[in-house]
Design a protein around this motif. Structure first.
Motif, PDB file in Angstrom:
ATOM      1  N   LYS A 120       0.822  -1.217   0.000  1.00 11.37           N
ATOM      2  CA  LYS A 120       0.000   0.000   0.000  1.00 11.37           C
ATOM      3  C   LYS A 120       0.854   1.265   0.000  1.00 11.37           C
ATOM      4  O   LYS A 120       0.560   2.231  -0.700  1.00 11.37           O
ATOM      5  N   GLY A 132      -6.004   0.158   0.124  1.00 13.71           N
ATOM      6  CA  GLY A 132      -6.187  -1.297   0.051  1.00 13.71           C
ATOM      7  C   GLY A 132      -7.031  -1.660  -1.159  1.00 13.71           C
ATOM      8  O   GLY A 132      -7.694  -0.809  -1.747  1.00 13.71           O
ATOM      9  N   HIS A 133      -6.999  -2.972  -1.519  1.00 17.17           N
ATOM     10  CA  HIS A 133      -7.832  -3.447  -2.631  1.00 17.17           C
ATOM     11  C   HIS A 133      -9.306  -3.152  -2.364  1.00 17.17           C
ATOM     12  O   HIS A 133     -10.052  -2.778  -3.270  1.00 17.17           O
ATOM     13  N   THR A 134      -9.728  -3.411  -1.109  1.00 18.26           N
ATOM     14  CA  THR A 134     -11.155  -3.327  -0.779  1.00 18.26           C
ATOM     15  C   THR A 134     -11.719  -1.970  -1.163  1.00 18.26           C
ATOM     16  O   THR A 134     -12.749  -1.877  -1.847  1.00 18.26           O
ATOM     17  N   GLU A 135     -11.020  -0.933  -0.726  1.00 16.25           N
ATOM     18  CA  GLU A 135     -11.483   0.433  -0.990  1.00 16.25           C
ATOM     19  C   GLU A 135     -11.328   0.774  -2.480  1.00 16.25           C
ATOM     20  O   GLU A 135     -12.190   1.422  -3.068  1.00 16.25           O
ATOM     21  N   MET A 148     -15.130  -5.639   4.148  1.00 17.59           N
ATOM     22  CA  MET A 148     -13.970  -6.527   4.193  1.00 17.59           C
ATOM     23  C   MET A 148     -14.295  -7.663   5.154  1.00 17.59           C
ATOM     24  O   MET A 148     -14.670  -7.411   6.302  1.00 17.59           O
ATOM     25  N   PHE A 150     -13.189 -11.932   6.395  1.00 15.71           N
ATOM     26  CA  PHE A 150     -12.158 -12.969   6.377  1.00 15.71           C
ATOM     27  C   PHE A 150     -12.807 -14.306   6.694  1.00 15.71           C
ATOM     28  O   PHE A 150     -13.427 -14.457   7.756  1.00 15.71           O
ATOM     29  N   HIS A 163      -8.827   0.281   6.627  1.00 15.52           N
ATOM     30  CA  HIS A 163      -7.462   0.822   6.755  1.00 15.52           C
ATOM     31  C   HIS A 163      -7.504   2.297   7.122  1.00 15.52           C
ATOM     32  O   HIS A 163      -7.440   3.163   6.256  1.00 15.52           O
ATOM     33  N   HIS A 263      -9.583  -2.778  12.314  1.00 14.51           N
ATOM     34  CA  HIS A 263      -8.652  -3.730  11.688  1.00 14.51           C
ATOM     35  C   HIS A 263      -7.972  -4.677  12.677  1.00 14.51           C
ATOM     36  O   HIS A 263      -8.200  -5.893  12.685  1.00 14.51           O
ATOM     37  N   LEU A 267      -8.145  -8.696  13.281  1.00 10.68           N
ATOM     38  CA  LEU A 267      -7.107  -9.453  12.566  1.00 10.68           C
ATOM     39  C   LEU A 267      -5.985  -9.983  13.446  1.00 10.68           C
ATOM     40  O   LEU A 267      -5.384 -10.996  13.123  1.00 10.68           O
ATOM     41  N   ASN A 280      -9.368 -13.607   2.566  1.00  6.47           N
ATOM     42  CA  ASN A 280     -10.001 -12.293   2.565  1.00  6.47           C
ATOM     43  C   ASN A 280     -11.084 -12.292   1.466  1.00  6.47           C
ATOM     44  O   ASN A 280     -10.789 -12.612   0.311  1.00  6.47           O
ATOM     45  N   ARG A 289     -14.650 -11.494  -4.987  1.00  6.81           N
ATOM     46  CA  ARG A 289     -13.206 -11.242  -4.913  1.00  6.81           C
ATOM     47  C   ARG A 289     -12.662 -11.891  -3.632  1.00  6.81           C
ATOM     48  O   ARG A 289     -13.154 -11.633  -2.549  1.00  6.81           O
TER      49      ARG A 289
HETATM   50  N1  LIG Z   1      -5.143  -6.552   6.434  1.00  9.41           N
HETATM   51  C1  LIG Z   1      -5.876  -6.794   5.265  1.00  9.41           C
HETATM   52  C2  LIG Z   1      -5.233  -6.157   4.140  1.00  9.41           C
HETATM   53  O1  LIG Z   1      -4.372  -5.338   4.292  1.00  9.41           O
HETATM   54  C3  LIG Z   1      -5.727  -6.484   2.804  1.00  9.41           C
HETATM   55  O2  LIG Z   1      -6.632  -5.532   2.462  1.00  9.41           O
HETATM   56  P1  LIG Z   1      -7.142  -5.405   0.976  1.00  9.41           P
HETATM   57  O3  LIG Z   1      -5.966  -4.998   0.162  1.00  9.41           O
HETATM   58  O4  LIG Z   1      -7.720  -6.704   0.613  1.00  9.41           O
HETATM   59  O5  LIG Z   1      -8.158  -4.328   1.077  1.00  9.41           O
END
Ligand SMILES: NCC(=O)COP(=O)(O)O
Ligand SMILES: NC(=O)C1=CN([C@@H]2O[C@H](COP(=O)(O)OP(=O)(O)OC[C@H]3O[C@@H](n4cnc5c(N)ncnc54)[C@H](O)[C@@H]3O)[C@@H](O)[C@H]2O)C=CC1
Length: 325
Positions: A120, A132-135, A148, A150, A163, A263, A267, A280, A289
């Motif tokens: 990141k 992050g990917h999620t956002e 997000m 898990f 994040h 977070h 986690l 995830n 995803r």
């Molecule tokens: N701790 C989870 C992480 O950092 C992955 O987040 P993301 O990139 O899947 O949003």
């Protein structure tokens, strides 16, 4: 056989390594790498792994992987990559692989998206604000909110916030956000895991879930009234539970999901219990995803010491769920 997009993530990290390790196995899907062929050839040579790349053809029937064979949608690197050494210019490459994967999923050419770890900080340092990917995926597909989560062998963990600096969590954690998290959690548990009446434990934000308002007021003012509203509508939502005991065996083995407020609250215990087995999963996107439970582990890149277990679980889960979503 399902077809899955696989983005290896940060080119200097272990993402390419674990993709190449999985290419040696028989997988329950056609895995289509969205990546630089040059990077993969180079890393395969470094790791001494066989590799045969075939350009993805949506008009052909799905091709099985194994013995080093992989389908690929080529995306060129911006600069050559050296294992373990970040290069800010390649952040554009990383984002491009995500964009292509999303495009192919939205077009229906691929069934779901599996992501390897990105770095990141280097993406943000390259000039694109990235948390992050999620956002990123939320904004790219244009949905208002995602969740997000898990997957673990025992339960699903949801994250009410993702994040963020810890100092901002309490402000971001509004009743609207929590309500949306509970909505997305119910929807995703039903859609991907066939849980129609899930039992969900909601954690408190403060120590001892606020100790009746004496150690923080978010529980009495916001979390408890919201849980009551969901209970009145007939949902099996309980809490707020003290986060320090919510993950002990007698609690975690008897719930379908736990909703954490931030977070590390969720986690830290999760990785201590299940690191390597966690997947995830993003709820709320128009396609499935899944992703690994670890980061870029830069010092391990190119050494052969990275474990591909979490990526294998992410692929297996995506392959199993395609068709249910
Ligand atoms: N701790 C989870 C992480 O950092 C992955 O987040 P993301 O990139 O899947 O949003
Ligand atoms: N899905 C994603 O894109 C994720 C990305 N990250 C990013 O990764 C970068 C590094 O983060 P860290 O906190 O150092 O976490 P990390 O997961 O990269 O490393 C933590 C520890 O776990 C070990 N480790 C991680 N994955 C492993 C694997 N597959 N096999 C063997 N050992 C493994 C590492 O060697 C290190 O000791 C950060 O930029 C972070 O944002 C972190 C988590 C998830």
């Amino acid at each position: 056989m399902p077809r899955l997009a696989l983005t290896p993530g940060e080119p200097a990290g272990i993402g390419p390594d674990i993709c190449l390790m999985l290419a040696q196995m028989t997988l329950p899907a056609e895995v289509v790498l969205i990546a630089s062929p040059e990077l993969l050839q180079q890393r395969a040579t470094q790791l001494g792994l066989p590799l045969e790349l075939n350009e993805f053809d949506p008009n052909q029937s799905p091709q099985a992987n194994g013995q080093g064979k992989l389908s690929i949608v080529p995306v060129p690197l911006i600069k050559s990559s050296i294992a373990g050494q970040l290069e800010a210019a390649n952040s554009q490459y990383v984002l491009k692989t995500l964009d292509r994967a999303v495009e192919l999923c939205l077009q229906g050419q691929l069934d779901a998206m599996v992501t390897g770890p990105v770095h990141k900080a280097i993406i943000s340092q390259s000039g694109f604000s990235f948390s992050g990917h999620t956002e990123y995926l939320r904004d790219l597909v244009g949905v208002k909110d995602v969740l997000m989560t898990f997957y673990t062998p025992a339960f699903i963990l949801g994250m009410a916030t993702t994040h963020l600096p810890l100092s901002t969590v309490s402000n971001v954690l509004t009743q609207d956000r929590l309500n949306s998290a509970l909505y997305l959690l119910h929807e995703g548990l039903d859609k991907f895991f066939a849980k129609k009446q899930p039992c969900i434990h909601v954690l408190g934000l403060n120590p001892h879930a606020g100790e009746e308002g004496t150690i923080g007021t978010e529980e009495v003012q916001m979390i408890t009234p919201l849980i009551k509203r969901w209970q009145q509508k007939g949902f099996n939502v309980k809490g707020p539970l003290s986060a320090d005991t919510a993950f002990v065996e007698k609690h975690r083995l008897h719930v379908d999901a736990i909703l954490a407020m931030y977070h590390d609250q969720g986690l830290a215990p999760l990785k201590a219990l299940y690191f390597g087995e966690i997947v995830n999963v993003t709820f709320g996107l128009p396609f499935l995803r899944t992703s690994v439970d670890h980061g870029t582990a830069l010092p391990l890149a190119g050494t052969g010491l990275a474990e591909p277990e979490s990526l294998l679980h992410a692929i297996q889960l995506a392959a199993n769920q395609v068709g249910k979503s």
